[in-house]
Design a protein around this motif. Structure first.
Motif, PDB file in Angstrom:
ATOM      1  N   UNK A 106      33.490  50.416  57.484  1.00 41.80           N
ATOM      2  CA  UNK A 106      32.929  50.593  56.148  1.00 41.80           C
ATOM      3  C   UNK A 106      32.258  49.313  55.659  1.00 41.80           C
ATOM      4  N   UNK A 107      32.898  48.158  55.917  1.00 43.02           N
ATOM      5  CA  UNK A 107      32.333  46.872  55.486  1.00 43.02           C
ATOM      6  C   UNK A 107      31.045  46.573  56.258  1.00 43.02           C
ATOM      7  N   UNK A 108      31.042  46.888  57.562  1.00 35.58           N
ATOM      8  CA  UNK A 108      29.818  46.698  58.358  1.00 35.58           C
ATOM      9  C   UNK A 108      28.701  47.593  57.838  1.00 35.58           C
ATOM     10  N   UNK A 109      29.033  48.824  57.486  1.00 39.90           N
ATOM     11  CA  UNK A 109      28.040  49.748  56.941  1.00 39.90           C
ATOM     12  C   UNK A 109      27.524  49.261  55.584  1.00 39.90           C
ATOM     13  N   UNK A 110      28.412  48.635  54.804  1.00 44.28           N
ATOM     14  CA  UNK A 110      28.017  48.030  53.518  1.00 44.28           C
ATOM     15  C   UNK A 110      26.946  46.965  53.765  1.00 44.28           C
ATOM     16  N   UNK A 111      27.136  46.185  54.822  1.00 43.12           N
ATOM     17  CA  UNK A 111      26.159  45.157  55.144  1.00 43.12           C
ATOM     18  C   UNK A 111      24.790  45.724  55.463  1.00 43.12           C
ATOM     19  N   UNK A 112      24.764  46.878  56.154  1.00 42.48           N
ATOM     20  CA  UNK A 112      23.486  47.537  56.471  1.00 42.48           C
ATOM     21  C   UNK A 112      22.834  48.067  55.195  1.00 42.48           C
ATOM     22  N   UNK A 113      23.617  48.757  54.375  1.00 42.93           N
ATOM     23  CA  UNK A 113      23.075  49.378  53.156  1.00 42.93           C
ATOM     24  C   UNK A 113      22.572  48.335  52.157  1.00 42.93           C
ATOM     25  N   UNK A 114      23.276  47.199  52.059  1.00 42.51           N
ATOM     26  CA  UNK A 114      22.938  46.174  51.064  1.00 42.51           C
ATOM     27  C   UNK A 114      22.273  44.960  51.710  1.00 42.51           C
ATOM     28  N   UNK A 115      21.649  45.155  52.853  1.00 37.19           N
ATOM     29  CA  UNK A 115      21.149  44.053  53.679  1.00 37.19           C
ATOM     30  C   UNK A 115      20.334  43.034  52.882  1.00 37.19           C
ATOM     31  N   UNK A 116      19.403  43.514  52.094  1.00 36.79           N
ATOM     32  CA  UNK A 116      18.494  42.613  51.391  1.00 36.79           C
ATOM     33  C   UNK A 116      19.080  42.077  50.081  1.00 36.79           C
ATOM     34  N   UNK A 117      20.255  42.557  49.711  1.00 41.19           N
ATOM     35  CA  UNK A 117      20.887  42.069  48.483  1.00 41.19           C
ATOM     36  C   UNK A 117      22.072  41.144  48.769  1.00 41.19           C
ATOM     37  N   UNK A 118      22.422  40.990  50.027  1.00 41.13           N
ATOM     38  CA  UNK A 118      23.553  40.132  50.383  1.00 41.13           C
ATOM     39  C   UNK A 118      23.240  38.677  50.055  1.00 41.13           C
ATOM     40  N   UNK A 119      24.218  37.984  49.506  1.00 33.74           N
ATOM     41  CA  UNK A 119      24.060  36.575  49.171  1.00 33.74           C
ATOM     42  C   UNK A 119      24.833  35.716  50.163  1.00 33.74           C
ATOM     43  N   UNK A 120      24.171  34.703  50.662  1.00 34.38           N
ATOM     44  CA  UNK A 120      24.789  33.825  51.650  1.00 34.38           C
ATOM     45  C   UNK A 120      25.817  32.916  50.984  1.00 34.38           C
ATOM     46  N   UNK A 121      26.963  32.795  51.609  1.00 27.91           N
ATOM     47  CA  UNK A 121      28.025  31.921  51.093  1.00 27.91           C
ATOM     48  C   UNK A 121      27.627  30.466  51.277  1.00 27.91           C
ATOM     49  N   UNK A 122      27.749  29.712  50.210  1.00 28.10           N
ATOM     50  CA  UNK A 122      27.495  28.276  50.261  1.00 28.10           C
ATOM     51  C   UNK A 122      28.806  27.560  49.967  1.00 28.10           C
ATOM     52  N   UNK A 123      29.255  26.797  50.903  1.00 24.13           N
ATOM     53  CA  UNK A 123      30.552  26.133  50.756  1.00 24.13           C
ATOM     54  C   UNK A 123      30.601  25.193  49.563  1.00 24.13           C
ATOM     55  N   UNK A 124      31.735  25.158  48.903  1.00 23.23           N
ATOM     56  CA  UNK A 124      31.921  24.240  47.786  1.00 23.23           C
ATOM     57  C   UNK A 124      32.125  22.819  48.302  1.00 23.23           C
ATOM     58  N   UNK A 125      31.748  21.858  47.467  1.00 25.71           N
ATOM     59  CA  UNK A 125      32.072  20.478  47.789  1.00 25.71           C
ATOM     60  C   UNK A 125      33.588  20.311  47.775  1.00 25.71           C
ATOM     61  N   UNK A 126      34.079  19.421  48.612  1.00 26.88           N
ATOM     62  CA  UNK A 126      35.524  19.258  48.774  1.00 26.88           C
ATOM     63  C   UNK A 126      36.216  18.930  47.456  1.00 26.88           C
ATOM     64  N   UNK A 127      35.553  18.150  46.617  1.00 25.96           N
ATOM     65  CA  UNK A 127      36.185  17.730  45.368  1.00 25.96           C
ATOM     66  C   UNK A 127      36.421  18.929  44.449  1.00 25.96           C
ATOM     67  N   UNK A 128      35.486  19.894  44.432  1.00 27.39           N
ATOM     68  CA  UNK A 128      35.660  21.088  43.608  1.00 27.39           C
ATOM     69  C   UNK A 128      36.744  22.001  44.193  1.00 27.39           C
ATOM     70  N   UNK A 129      36.783  22.071  45.521  1.00 30.18           N
ATOM     71  CA  UNK A 129      37.816  22.886  46.176  1.00 30.18           C
ATOM     72  C   UNK A 129      39.196  22.345  45.851  1.00 30.18           C
ATOM     73  N   UNK A 130      39.347  21.025  45.947  1.00 32.44           N
ATOM     74  CA  UNK A 130      40.641  20.394  45.660  1.00 32.44           C
ATOM     75  C   UNK A 130      41.020  20.573  44.192  1.00 32.44           C
ATOM     76  N   UNK A 131      40.030  20.423  43.304  1.00 28.87           N
ATOM     77  CA  UNK A 131      40.288  20.597  41.875  1.00 28.87           C
ATOM     78  C   UNK A 131      40.754  22.007  41.561  1.00 28.87           C
ATOM     79  N   UNK A 132      40.109  22.991  42.162  1.00 30.81           N
ATOM     80  CA  UNK A 132      40.479  24.381  41.885  1.00 30.81           C
ATOM     81  C   UNK A 132      41.890  24.686  42.387  1.00 30.81           C
ATOM     82  N   UNK A 133      42.203  24.186  43.577  1.00 28.95           N
ATOM     83  CA  UNK A 133      43.550  24.391  44.126  1.00 28.95           C
ATOM     84  C   UNK A 133      44.591  23.746  43.223  1.00 28.95           C
ATOM     85  N   UNK A 134      44.325  22.514  42.774  1.00 23.64           N
ATOM     86  CA  UNK A 134      45.249  21.830  41.877  1.00 23.64           C
ATOM     87  C   UNK A 134      45.374  22.574  40.550  1.00 23.64           C
ATOM     88  N   UNK A 135      44.244  23.091  40.057  1.00 24.53           N
ATOM     89  CA  UNK A 135      44.269  23.838  38.799  1.00 24.53           C
ATOM     90  C   UNK A 135      45.121  25.087  38.879  1.00 24.53           C
TER      91      UNK A 135
END
Length: 400
Positions: A106-135
């Motif tokens: 189902x998730x693979x089929x979602x990728x086909x159906x929404x192909x042109x609307x998918x947003x690429x994941x951009x990794x967070x900077x380490x400092x923001x990741x650490x802050x969120x975990x601490x928060x």
């Protein structure tokens, strides 16, 4: 077009690779979140001929190992909101069958159906990741703090009823807890009433000086009067009484110590960010709230507009129109970060409870909404909406 659907679970995932028109390239198979298995998955994807997009559902922290591994390999990865995937699943299967293999398809089929609307994941900077975990850990320990304080209050209702109203509990700004400091020294009303008023006042003032609190003779007299009129239901000569009070204080202080350690680390990280001073100068934002806001919001540059930040907080009232009818009484969605909503509401309360500059836009907006007949709560939510718009604009200016 090759869509890789990954159904994530704890310590393993189920992968299905699909092309348009339902062509299954690889039937669903399991991959453990181990370097060897993930390396084999990466080698398989490398052999595929065509544009590849990987789709997975956000699942707390379970998806992070496979997400991190594939992201470092440079693949296009779209992390989909679970609510959006749930709505898609309702239309995908009439029977409502659910297994890991079916979900990966189902998730693979979602990728086909929404192909042109998918947003690429951009990794967070380490400092923001650490802050969120601490928060998030800070919020967890704060819940433990509330429970520990309730336990202390409960035992004090036996030995010193009404004493909690006389002293403030833990202050997260400076780490002091006047209530636990006092009851640690004077843990039962009998200890107070066994002395004369003059003797207790003298000892109270000496204690206040030792703990660096305000030396108030009138507070000592008020405490003595409360002790004289109060009725303790657990006697001081009962062997367990002092132990129960001291243990409750010990648990509370242990939790508070953890909170202060986490908060101190968060402050060090937040102050190293360019936007810290800008956020700190906003109305209602103190040293603690500034850190909490930055930790939960993260890098605003990843958001396309202020509306996205408001949606992330879950305080966006969706429009409701039909024909000539336009809905005016709309509720906020509450689909977003409950933590951000809570921190934002705390900020609005602080803004209202402390004197604000006359030209503070958010403060004046809250007053305007109250004059229009809105309840104080609804006025603060409206103020938070405006606050987040200003927050987004000012922080974006820092990075431009």
């Amino acid at each position: 077009m090759i869509s890789v659907g990954i159904d994530v679970s704890k310590e393993k995932s189920t992968v299905c690779i699909m092309k348009p028109y339902g062509e299954v390239v690889c039937s669903p198979f399991e991959v453990k979140h181990l370097e060897e298995d993930l390396g084999a998955l990466g080698a398989l994807l490398h052999r595929l001929d065509g544009e590849i997009k990987i789709v997975m559902e956000a699942t707390g922290i379970y998806h992070l190992p496979i997400l991190t591994f594939l992201h470092e390999k440079g693949y296009f990865i779209s992390v989909v909101n679970p609510y959006a995937m749930k709505k898609y699943a309702k239309d995908y299967s009439i029977r409502g069958a659910k297994t890991d293999k079916l979900d990966s398809m189902m998730i693979a089929n979602y990728g086909i159906d929404k192909w042109f609307r998918l947003q690429n994941y951009e990794g967070d900077e380490e400092i923001y990741v650490e802050l969120k975990l601490l928060g998030r850990r800070y919020r967890h320990y704060m819940e433990l703090h509330v429970k520990a304080l309730q336990e202390l209050t409960h035992i004090l209702d036996y030995v010193m009823p009404g004493i909690k109203k006389m002293f403030k509990s833990w202050n997260e700004a400076n780490g002091k807890d006047k209530l636990s400091d006092f009851v640690e020294r004077f843990w039962h009303y009998d200890l107070i009433t066994s002395m004369s008023l003059e003797e207790f006042t003298k000892k109270y003032l000496a204690w206040a000086e030792e703990k660096k609190y305000h030396r108030s003779k009138s507070k000592a007299e008020a405490v003595y009067e409360l002790a004289s009129s109060g009725i303790s239901t657990l006697h001081s000569n009962t062997p367990s009484t002092k132990m129960l009070v001291q243990e409750a204080i010990s648990v509370l202080r242990t939790v508070d110590s953890s909170l202060m350690h986490i908060l101190t680390r968060m402050q060090i990280l937040a102050k190293s960010l360019p936007e810290y001073l800008t956020v700190r100068e906003m109305g209602g934002v103190g040293d603690v709230l500034a850190v909490k806001l930055i930790a939960e919001i993260g890098d605003v540059r990843k958001l396309h507009s202020a509306k996205a930040l408001i949606a992330w907080a879950g305080i966006d009232p969706p429009p409701y129109e039909s024909g000539k009818f336009t809905g005016s009484k709309r509720r906020i969605t509450k689909r977003g970060s409950s933590t951000l909503r809570k921190i934002g509401y705390e900020t609005m309360r602080a803004l209202k409870s402390h004197p604000a500059p006359k030209d503070d836009a958010v403060y004046n907006y809250i007053l305007k909404k109250e004059r229009e007949g809105k309840s104080k709560k609804h006025a603060k939510i409206a103020g938070l909406n405006k606050f987040l718009r200003i927050y987004y604009a000012r922080v974006m200016e820092v990075y431009q």
